[in-house]
Scaffold this active site. Structure first.
Site, PDB file in Angstrom:
ATOM      1  N   GLY A 115       0.717  -1.256   0.000  1.00 58.20           N
ATOM      2  CA  GLY A 115       0.000   0.000   0.000  1.00 58.20           C
ATOM      3  C   GLY A 115       0.747   1.307   0.000  1.00 58.20           C
ATOM      4  CD  GLU A 145       0.911  -9.575   1.183  1.00 54.21           C
ATOM      5  OE1 GLU A 145       0.899 -10.813   1.216  1.00 54.21           O
ATOM      6  OE2 GLU A 145      -0.128  -8.892   1.163  1.00 54.21           O
ATOM      7  N   GLY A 149       3.544  -3.655  -3.891  1.00 51.50           N
ATOM      8  CA  GLY A 149       3.436  -3.917  -5.328  1.00 51.50           C
ATOM      9  C   GLY A 149       3.804  -2.655  -6.085  1.00 51.50           C
ATOM     10  NE  ARG A 150      -0.430   2.105  -5.997  1.00 46.83           N
ATOM     11  CZ  ARG A 150      -1.433   2.022  -6.861  1.00 46.83           C
ATOM     12  NH1 ARG A 150      -1.311   2.553  -8.054  1.00 46.83           N
ATOM     13  NH2 ARG A 150      -2.568   1.421  -6.533  1.00 46.83           N
ATOM     14  CE1 TYR A 202      -9.553   0.833  -9.486  1.00 47.03           C
ATOM     15  CE2 TYR A 202      -7.498   0.952 -10.707  1.00 47.03           C
ATOM     16  CZ  TYR A 202      -8.423   0.227  -9.989  1.00 47.03           C
ATOM     17  OH  TYR A 202      -8.202  -1.100  -9.762  1.00 47.03           O
ATOM     18  CB  CYS A 241     -14.525   1.765 -31.154  1.00 52.00           C
ATOM     19  SG  CYS A 241     -13.672   2.037 -32.695  1.00 52.00           S
ATOM     20  CD  GLU A 242     -15.864   1.476 -24.372  1.00 49.16           C
ATOM     21  OE1 GLU A 242     -16.888   1.731 -23.751  1.00 49.16           O
ATOM     22  OE2 GLU A 242     -15.661   0.391 -24.959  1.00 49.16           O
ATOM     23  CE1 TYR A 277      -2.001  -3.892  -8.743  1.00 50.49           C
ATOM     24  CE2 TYR A 277      -0.975  -1.829  -8.100  1.00 50.49           C
ATOM     25  CZ  TYR A 277      -1.366  -3.113  -7.796  1.00 50.49           C
ATOM     26  OH  TYR A 277      -1.112  -3.621  -6.560  1.00 50.49           O
TER      27      TYR A 277
HETATM   28  C1  LIG Z   1      -2.902  -5.391  -4.160  1.00 53.53           C
HETATM   29  C2  LIG Z   1      -2.359  -6.019  -2.962  1.00 53.53           C
HETATM   30  C3  LIG Z   1      -1.084  -5.668  -2.505  1.00 53.53           C
HETATM   31  C4  LIG Z   1      -0.241  -4.605  -3.155  1.00 53.53           C
HETATM   32  O1  LIG Z   1      -0.713  -3.321  -2.977  1.00 53.53           O
HETATM   33  P1  LIG Z   1       0.144  -2.063  -3.518  1.00 53.53           P
HETATM   34  O2  LIG Z   1      -0.738  -0.907  -3.286  1.00 53.53           O
HETATM   35  O3  LIG Z   1       0.399  -2.309  -4.966  1.00 53.53           O
HETATM   36  O4  LIG Z   1       1.405  -1.999  -2.726  1.00 53.53           O
HETATM   37  C5  LIG Z   1      -0.598  -6.352  -1.411  1.00 53.53           C
HETATM   38  N1  LIG Z   1      -1.316  -7.320  -0.781  1.00 53.53           N
HETATM   39  C6  LIG Z   1      -2.546  -7.664  -1.206  1.00 53.53           C
HETATM   40  C7  LIG Z   1      -3.276  -8.721  -0.496  1.00 53.53           C
HETATM   41  C8  LIG Z   1      -3.115  -7.029  -2.284  1.00 53.53           C
HETATM   42  O5  LIG Z   1      -4.340  -7.371  -2.673  1.00 53.53           O
END
Ligand SMILES: *Cc1c(COP(=O)(O)O)cnc(C)c1O
Length: 431
Positions: free
Chosen positions: A248, A290, A292-293, A334, A361-362, A390
């Site tokens: 997050g 965890e 990601g982004r 979003y 086409c949207e 993403y």
């Molecule tokens: C999407 C997700 C993440 C990653 O979130 P980011 O905002 O990309 O860091 C981590 N854990 C779970 C369970 C998720 O669904």
């Protein structure tokens, strides 16, 4: 520039990770996705180093691979020594295909099918993050059949609202994910998990949202989760060793986004967690995060070719590009903010305000509205910054558009890590 891997060279072209983006477009065609591999590694190392320092041995980051999933990314994560979080059998397959050590992986999701569970067990998944009772009992049933004891975490919803976009908010009580603490259902669920002979409850997981610029929501969630650990200890005498706080941390997409100091926020979070554990008289669990982004977003860049600039007299201008919602659906989904530049004229002043329109086409197929950009002409390369997370993982073949390739830039070498889809690829499953 927005991030340190972006610059402008003496030809006035945008550079990314030291490469001339316009030359890369000439070599590989557009739409084109670039990945700054050194940046991915550097972002991972921040978490690896700081988490170990702040939380101690056994605490580590897991890359949330739903943000960007293709074979080579799992190899990079493996080399750096982080774990992974996967959310589908397809992600699991890709990780296994890359030779990723699956004992360091966490399988998420609110609906893992019987087949998913069987497949993950056969591949030796490290942990299931169990979301509901049906799944708990199916894992127990299949593990019993194999005479195996499976590690799990339980996904809880701590009831924290991180005040980000509604569709990426997942920690509140009314959510499709996890089991609510507030309603008493979570503590009951733990009793059920503890009574399963072929399941070992290793701890708890929560994920309160995305694109957070401080650690406040992590701290709020951690406090609730730690109290819950105390409650479980009191009620069942069961100790668990892992607390997974999800992903997050935010990323700067536009100049107005704040800067975030991740090491500082990890340290702050650790101080809070330690104090909380001392108050509650519980052992400090191993902490997993965890991200990601914040691992891949600023390591990605998308390039397109401008086809036309249309100015509707008295209204506004549209810049049309040769990609759009099929490779980046985030504005359509979003209203996500992005920085858009004319990569061919990166040294020129932004003299046009325009909406950047995709080729689908949207009418909703837009990449961004009201962008200030150096007026493009047909053939100019248009860069959308910070597209590593993403984008490719959400890409589709809508309008039968082949997905773009990913070209990795690392140590002065450019290398295709995902090929451009061909028209033949588009019909390969059609009978
Ligand atoms: C999407 C997700 C993440 C990653 O979130 P980011 O905002 O990309 O860091 C981590 N854990 C779970 C369970 C998720 O669904």
């Amino acid at each position: 520039m927005l991030h340190t891997n972006l610059d402008v060279n003496n030809q006035g072209h945008l550079t990314f990770a030291g490469f001339d983006t316009v030359s890369l477009c000439e070599k590989y065609g557009t739409p084109l996705m670039l990945l700054d591999e050194e940046r991915v590694r550097a972002n991972l190392r921040i978490y690896l180093t700081e988490m170990k320092k702040a939380f101690g041995e056994g605490s580590f980051p897991c890359f949330a691979s739903k943000s960007l999933s293709f074979t080579d990314i799992y190899r990079i994560v493996k080399e750096e020594g982080a774990g992974i979080d996967i959310v589908s059998p397809g992600e699991l397959y890709t990780a296994a295909h890359a030779g990723f050590p699956l004992e360091k992986s966490f399988f998420h999701g609110n609906n893992k099918t019987d087949e998913d569970i069987a497949y993950a067990l056969s591949e030796g998944i490290g942990y299931f993050v169990v979301d509901n009772e049906e799944e708990l009992y199916e894992i127990e049933r299949q593990s019993a059949e194999k005479n195996h004891v499976q590690n799990i975490l339980i996904r809880l919803s701590p009831g924290v609202d991180p005040h980000t976009h509604e569709k990426i908010t997942t920690g509140q009580v009314d959510s499709k994910f996890g089991i609510a603490i507030e309603t008493g259902q979570a503590i009951e669920f733990v009793g059920k998990a503890l009574s399963c002979k072929h399941i070992k409850l290793m701890g708890y997981h929560c994920h309160v949202g995305s694109q957070s610029f401080d650690s406040k929501c992590f701290m709020d969630a951690a406090a609730i989760m730690l109290s819950f650990i105390r409650e479980v200890l009191d009620k069942y005498g069961a100790e668990t060793e892992i607390l997974n706080l999800g992903g997050g941390f935010g990323v700067r997409y536009v100049d107005s986004d704040p800067h975030i100091d991740i090491p500082f926020n990890i340290r702050l979070l650790a101080e809070n967690i330690k104090a909380c554990c001392a108050d509650l008289k519980i052992l400090m669990p191993k902490i997993i995060m965890e991200p990601g982004r914040s691992i891949v977003a600023d390591a990605g860049l998308t390039l397109y070719t401008c086809g036309s600039v249309k100015t509707i007299t008295g209204y506004k201008s549209y810049v049309s590009i040769d990609g759009g919602m099929a490779d980046n659906p985030r504005y359509a989904l979003y209203s996500s903010a992005y920085t858009v530049l004319n990569a061919s004229k990166a040294d020129k002043p932004a003299d046009l305000v325009a909406t950047i329109a995709g080729r689908c086409c949207e009418s909703g197929d837009l990449i961004q509205e009201g962008v200030s950009i150096a007026r493009p002409e047909r053939g100019d390369k248009i860069a959308v910054l910070v597209t590593g997370a993403y984008n490719y993982s959400m890409a589709s073949n809508y309008n039968r558009l082949p997905r773009p390739p990913i070209v990795s830039l690392y140590k002065g070498t450019d290398r295709v890590v995902v090929k451009r889809e061909s028209f033949a690829d588009l019909v390969k499953n059609d009978l």
